[in-house]
Design a protein around this motif. Structure first.
Motif, PDB file in Angstrom:
ATOM      1  N   PHE A   1      22.252 103.447  47.250  1.00 49.84           N
ATOM      2  CA  PHE A   1      22.673 102.362  46.363  1.00 49.84           C
ATOM      3  C   PHE A   1      22.253 100.989  46.887  1.00 49.84           C
ATOM      4  O   PHE A   1      21.930 100.842  48.060  1.00 49.84           O
ATOM      5  CB  PHE A   1      24.175 102.450  46.109  1.00 49.84           C
ATOM      6  CG  PHE A   1      24.521 103.605  45.194  1.00 49.84           C
ATOM      7  CD1 PHE A   1      24.633 103.412  43.832  1.00 49.84           C
ATOM      8  CD2 PHE A   1      24.670 104.890  45.694  1.00 49.84           C
ATOM      9  CE1 PHE A   1      24.896 104.478  42.988  1.00 49.84           C
ATOM     10  CE2 PHE A   1      24.941 105.964  44.851  1.00 49.84           C
ATOM     11  CZ  PHE A   1      25.053 105.748  43.488  1.00 49.84           C
ATOM     12  N   ASP A   2      22.252 100.007  45.988  1.00 48.06           N
ATOM     13  CA  ASP A   2      21.820  98.665  46.367  1.00 48.06           C
ATOM     14  C   ASP A   2      22.932  97.888  47.049  1.00 48.06           C
ATOM     15  O   ASP A   2      22.708  97.038  47.894  1.00 48.06           O
ATOM     16  CB  ASP A   2      21.416  97.888  45.102  1.00 48.06           C
ATOM     17  CG  ASP A   2      20.336  98.609  44.320  1.00 48.06           C
ATOM     18  OD1 ASP A   2      19.244  98.790  44.875  1.00 48.06           O
ATOM     19  OD2 ASP A   2      20.590  99.019  43.167  1.00 48.06           O
TER      20      ASP A   2
ATOM     21  N   ALA B   1      30.501  87.352  41.468  1.00 42.08           N
ATOM     22  CA  ALA B   1      29.809  88.326  42.327  1.00 42.08           C
ATOM     23  C   ALA B   1      29.176  89.457  41.530  1.00 42.08           C
ATOM     24  O   ALA B   1      28.374  90.216  42.063  1.00 42.08           O
ATOM     25  CB  ALA B   1      30.772  88.898  43.360  1.00 42.08           C
TER      26      ALA B   1
ATOM     27  N   GLN C   1      28.198  86.033  49.061  1.00 39.53           N
ATOM     28  CA  GLN C   1      27.356  87.225  48.972  1.00 39.53           C
ATOM     29  C   GLN C   1      27.619  87.896  47.627  1.00 39.53           C
ATOM     30  O   GLN C   1      28.727  88.345  47.383  1.00 39.53           O
ATOM     31  CB  GLN C   1      27.789  88.144  50.133  1.00 39.53           C
ATOM     32  CG  GLN C   1      27.370  89.564  50.042  1.00 39.53           C
ATOM     33  CD  GLN C   1      25.880  89.716  50.245  1.00 39.53           C
ATOM     34  OE1 GLN C   1      25.378  89.452  51.315  1.00 39.53           O
ATOM     35  NE2 GLN C   1      25.179  90.111  49.196  1.00 39.53           N
ATOM     36  N   PRO C   2      26.638  87.944  46.735  1.00 41.17           N
ATOM     37  CA  PRO C   2      26.909  88.645  45.467  1.00 41.17           C
ATOM     38  C   PRO C   2      27.072  90.144  45.683  1.00 41.17           C
ATOM     39  O   PRO C   2      26.567  90.691  46.658  1.00 41.17           O
ATOM     40  CB  PRO C   2      25.650  88.374  44.636  1.00 41.17           C
ATOM     41  CG  PRO C   2      24.576  88.074  45.624  1.00 41.17           C
ATOM     42  CD  PRO C   2      25.257  87.451  46.816  1.00 41.17           C
ATOM     43  N   LEU C   3      27.775  90.797  44.783  1.00 40.12           N
ATOM     44  CA  LEU C   3      27.877  92.257  44.825  1.00 40.12           C
ATOM     45  C   LEU C   3      26.711  92.894  44.092  1.00 40.12           C
ATOM     46  O   LEU C   3      26.115  93.837  44.560  1.00 40.12           O
ATOM     47  CB  LEU C   3      29.188  92.721  44.178  1.00 40.12           C
ATOM     48  CG  LEU C   3      30.444  92.408  44.959  1.00 40.12           C
ATOM     49  CD1 LEU C   3      31.670  92.708  44.112  1.00 40.12           C
ATOM     50  CD2 LEU C   3      30.482  93.205  46.249  1.00 40.12           C
ATOM     51  N   CYS C   4      26.419  92.391  42.897  1.00 34.24           N
ATOM     52  CA  CYS C   4      25.282  92.941  42.172  1.00 34.24           C
ATOM     53  C   CYS C   4      24.645  91.881  41.287  1.00 34.24           C
ATOM     54  O   CYS C   4      25.305  91.024  40.736  1.00 34.24           O
ATOM     55  CB  CYS C   4      25.656  94.185  41.364  1.00 34.24           C
ATOM     56  SG  CYS C   4      27.278  94.193  40.631  1.00 34.24           S
TER      57      CYS C   4
ATOM     58  N   VAL D   1      29.218 101.309  39.661  1.00 35.68           N
ATOM     59  CA  VAL D   1      28.871 100.429  38.545  1.00 35.68           C
ATOM     60  C   VAL D   1      27.349 100.468  38.423  1.00 35.68           C
ATOM     61  O   VAL D   1      26.641 100.165  39.392  1.00 35.68           O
ATOM     62  CB  VAL D   1      29.348  98.989  38.806  1.00 35.68           C
ATOM     63  CG1 VAL D   1      29.007  98.096  37.623  1.00 35.68           C
ATOM     64  CG2 VAL D   1      30.848  98.968  39.101  1.00 35.68           C
TER      65      VAL D   1
ATOM     66  N   ARG E   1      24.875  94.885  51.351  1.00 38.13           N
ATOM     67  CA  ARG E   1      23.962  94.645  50.225  1.00 38.13           C
ATOM     68  C   ARG E   1      22.538  94.531  50.726  1.00 38.13           C
ATOM     69  O   ARG E   1      22.247  93.736  51.597  1.00 38.13           O
ATOM     70  CB  ARG E   1      24.366  93.389  49.443  1.00 38.13           C
ATOM     71  CG  ARG E   1      23.543  93.254  48.205  1.00 38.13           C
ATOM     72  CD  ARG E   1      24.182  92.395  47.146  1.00 38.13           C
ATOM     73  NE  ARG E   1      23.358  92.410  45.967  1.00 38.13           N
ATOM     74  CZ  ARG E   1      22.270  91.674  45.831  1.00 38.13           C
ATOM     75  NH1 ARG E   1      21.903  90.849  46.766  1.00 38.13           N
ATOM     76  NH2 ARG E   1      21.544  91.761  44.737  1.00 38.13           N
ATOM     77  N   LYS E   2      21.676  95.363  50.144  1.00 39.53           N
ATOM     78  CA  LYS E   2      20.299  95.434  50.635  1.00 39.53           C
ATOM     79  C   LYS E   2      19.445  94.315  50.069  1.00 39.53           C
ATOM     80  O   LYS E   2      19.739  93.800  49.011  1.00 39.53           O
ATOM     81  CB  LYS E   2      19.717  96.793  50.257  1.00 39.53           C
ATOM     82  CG  LYS E   2      20.485  97.922  50.923  1.00 39.53           C
ATOM     83  CD  LYS E   2      19.921  99.258  50.505  1.00 39.53           C
ATOM     84  CE  LYS E   2      20.840 100.381  50.966  1.00 39.53           C
ATOM     85  NZ  LYS E   2      20.467 101.646  50.331  1.00 39.53           N
TER      86      LYS E   2
ATOM     87  N   ASP F   1      21.026  95.964  39.878  1.00 38.50           N
ATOM     88  CA  ASP F   1      21.626  96.605  41.052  1.00 38.50           C
ATOM     89  C   ASP F   1      22.649  97.655  40.657  1.00 38.50           C
ATOM     90  O   ASP F   1      23.335  97.525  39.650  1.00 38.50           O
ATOM     91  CB  ASP F   1      22.369  95.565  41.910  1.00 38.50           C
ATOM     92  CG  ASP F   1      21.427  94.698  42.698  1.00 38.50           C
ATOM     93  OD1 ASP F   1      20.225  95.002  42.742  1.00 38.50           O
ATOM     94  OD2 ASP F   1      21.911  93.713  43.271  1.00 38.50           O
ATOM     95  N   ARG F   2      22.754  98.655  41.513  1.00 34.26           N
ATOM     96  CA  ARG F   2      23.799  99.656  41.348  1.00 34.26           C
ATOM     97  C   ARG F   2      24.804  99.494  42.484  1.00 34.26           C
ATOM     98  O   ARG F   2      24.437  99.445  43.660  1.00 34.26           O
ATOM     99  CB  ARG F   2      23.181 101.050  41.385  1.00 34.26           C
ATOM    100  CG  ARG F   2      22.224 101.295  40.216  1.00 34.26           C
ATOM    101  CD  ARG F   2      21.175 102.314  40.592  1.00 34.26           C
ATOM    102  NE  ARG F   2      20.591 101.953  41.878  1.00 34.26           N
ATOM    103  CZ  ARG F   2      20.214 102.850  42.797  1.00 34.26           C
ATOM    104  NH1 ARG F   2      20.353 104.123  42.562  1.00 34.26           N
ATOM    105  NH2 ARG F   2      19.682 102.445  43.929  1.00 34.26           N
ATOM    106  N   LEU F   3      26.048  99.379  42.100  1.00 36.31           N
ATOM    107  CA  LEU F   3      27.132  99.092  43.048  1.00 36.31           C
ATOM    108  C   LEU F   3      28.023 100.324  43.211  1.00 36.31           C
ATOM    109  O   LEU F   3      28.354 100.987  42.233  1.00 36.31           O
ATOM    110  CB  LEU F   3      27.962  97.944  42.464  1.00 36.31           C
ATOM    111  CG  LEU F   3      29.351  97.673  43.037  1.00 36.31           C
ATOM    112  CD1 LEU F   3      29.259  97.116  44.455  1.00 36.31           C
ATOM    113  CD2 LEU F   3      30.109  96.679  42.142  1.00 36.31           C
TER     114      LEU F   3
END
Lengths: 240, 240
Positions: free
Chosen positions: A177-178, B110, A149-152, B160, A239-240, A156-158
């Protein structure tokens, strides 16, 4: 000549996720100061290092660091301050005797680790000391990798936020946030899961326990997970 | 038996910040697919790997990935999609022939990397393929280490965010959070610096260019930095 102090990120748990630099510097330093989170407890960071670098010829100092809310540049409470001062005195003595000292720390030193405080306290005792921070693989990145699963991505804003914040703030963050990484979820699953349900985010969330360590678990059914005890090393990614 | 596909985070630039696992897997894989950000350009990730693991006996496929706004699970634009499909076909052919394939990627997979898309596209072509994501040291953690500046401590909330967002959103984020990492600052320094000034955050900000790479620069005087060209690999950390 004085020795140098290295704060070394050793990654989230799997010894193989240590960097080549971490391994080389730990080999080089004759003294290791290993943090523990409980009095008389074992140091997780030390366990990771010993999977790669032999501690046989090293002087190992283990030291208890109370986990309390603290901020750089502000006076921490007296128990915390005493722990740092004591650690710093042990370290300064070795550095002034010319020995390099390594401080292995879990994950990445920049993300919720004790290493920066220790540096600050060291430099209070002797402003001329040489210190270096060595980055490591974070538990956050490793959890994302384990969950596939990627973070961003893209724009995207993390956000990384302790799940112990009150619901209003968590709700706003989850809405805006995304990608949201929730830390310290083990204490608050009973109110976090209903909040995710209310926001229709249950199928966007994954819980990673003990990432890269033995006993790693990836949980996607949070309704089940909610009723079980969570390990202290648990991270949730939404994560959306 | 089919080969396995590894997306491997190789860290922010210094080859020594590769993990032991990254080095072992890159040694093991006979095929490397190295991403480039420009057509015919060199692969930064490949350069990092070659500092540690010899590419002599490897089949090296370099592949151009257009940098455009993209989201997992959504149809990307046709240029991007064509690039992934083409990369995936190259990889699938090797995997089906029984060879393991490594995809070295800068930093941590990620965090704003192409690796997850490539996996998704691979699995569209052959759902039975084995893939593994190997986390790496992120440019964010490495920038913080280089600047001697933690990202988060205690109960800090970290964001971030690409600095390319409009000022209203940036202002709100800078006001609300404890620690803000701004990506892609090289394009927008002329409007970002006045915003930081307005919010009284100039002395809380540090700009790290090319972290851990040769030519690394740490900038604390943003008024000077604003008038100079920034490198593409530039990250700003604002911590209150």
């Amino acid at each position: 000549m004085k020795g140098k102090f290295y704060v070394i990120g050793v990654g989230p748990g799997d010894s193989e996720l240590m960097t080549l630099k971490a391994a080389r510097l730990l080999e080089k330093c004759p003294v290791w100061l290993a943090p523990t989170g409980r009095k008389g407890g074992e140091s997780t960071a030390l366990g990771i290092v010993e999977g790669v670098v032999s501690s046989d010829s090293k002087e190992i100092l283990t030291h208890y660091f109370p986990m309390k809310k603290i901020r750089m540049g502000q006076t921490p409470d007296s128990e915390v301050k005493a722990a740092w001062d004591q650690a710093a005195s042990l370290i300064v003595a070795r550095l002034q005797a010319g020995f390099d000292v390594a401080f292995p720390t879990l994950g990445d030193p920049a993300i919720y680790s004790t290493g920066f405080y220790v540096c600050e306290t060291l430099l209070e005792q002797d402003p001329d000391l040489l210190v270096e921070i060595v980055p490591g693989v974070s538990a956050i990145g490793a959890s994302a990798a384990a969950a596939g699963q990627p973070l961003c991505l893209g724009d995207d804003r993390l956000v990384v936020i302790p799940a112990t914040f009150e619901n209003g703030q968590l709700r706003e963050t989850l809405e805006k946030f995304d990608s949201i990484v929730l830390m310290k979820v083990h204490r608050v699953m009973d109110r976090l899961v209903p909040l995710l349900e209310e926001l229709n985010l249950m199928d966007k969330a994954v819980l990673v326990e003990r990432t890269s360590q033995s006993g790693q678990r990836i949980r996607r059914d949070l309704k089940v997970a909610m009723h079980e005890e969570q390990h202290y090393f648990s991270t949730m990614i939404v994560r959306k």
